[in-house]
Enzyme design. Structure first.
Site: not given
Ligand code: SIN
Length: 198
Positions: A24-28, A99
């Site tokens: 699951f990704g929530y940022g980049s 990460e």
């Molecule tokens: C994410 O995107 O899920 C983790 C935070 C990031 O890499 O910006």
């Protein structure tokens, strides 16, 4: 201060016998997809909120002038939308490197838009990591983001791309959009030469 979580993540979770798994990704991870995947679907997780509280010393800033990137903080009753990817475990060799500045992998239940559920892995930078910066007024966060640059580019681009991706996903993230509202005028003034960023 920067930190390296690569070894910690390898020890925390064994992929033995697993051929594919959800991420699951929530940022980049929503918009910078530099890894192969088998399938991707919008999804949401409950009880977590996105915050620009994690320092970026390696991608969107430097050790001397860290940027700010997102992590998740516990927020009962809220929902965080993002993108779920079905991947093979080898992908985590690359993602753990990407990460590594403070993020650990956790297992989380996810709900897809059709209401079906699955378990996935999510990278979270918890408050006890050395690169955690924590809360600050959203206007101050915008100022820091406006100034920060790192090997992966301008911190402002990270925020603006994320805000656009969240709008496309239909995620109402008041925190991200408030920082964006402070940031855009700073960037415009900087371009016009009347530079409040420096
Ligand atoms: C994410 O995107 O899920 C983790 C935070 C990031 O890499 O910006």
């Amino acid at each position: 201060m920067s930190v390296n979580t690569v070894e910690h993540n390898r020890r925390r979770f064994s992929f033995e016998g697993i051929r594919e798994i959800w991420l699951f990704g929530y940022g980049s991870l929503i918009y910078k997809v530099d890894f192969p995947y088998l399938e991707r679907r919008p999804a949401a997780i409950r009880g977590w909120a996105r915050r620009f509280w994690q320092g970026s010393h390696d991608h969107r800033g430097t050790p001397e002038a860290p940027g700010r990137v997102v992590t998740l903080i516990e927020a009962p009753g809220t929902e965080c939308r993002g993108m779920a990817y079905r991947v093979s475990p080898e992908v985590f060799e690359h993602l753990d490197e990407r990460e590594k500045n403070g993020y650990l992998r956790f297992s989380t239940p996810m709900t897809f838009d059709d209401g079906t559920r699955a378990e996935g892995l999510v990278y979270i930078a918890t408050p006890d990591n050395a690169a955690f910066l924590g809360d600050a007024p959203e206007s101050a966060i915008a100022g820091q983001i406006a100034r920060a640059h790192g090997p992966s580019g301008a911190n402002a681009d990270y925020l603006l791309q994320l805000a656009d991706s969240l709008r496309a996903l239909g995620d109402d993230c008041p925190h991200t959009f408030a920082i964006e509202a402070h940031l855009r005028p700073l960037l415009a003034e900087s371009v016009s030469g009347n530079d409040p960023i420096r």
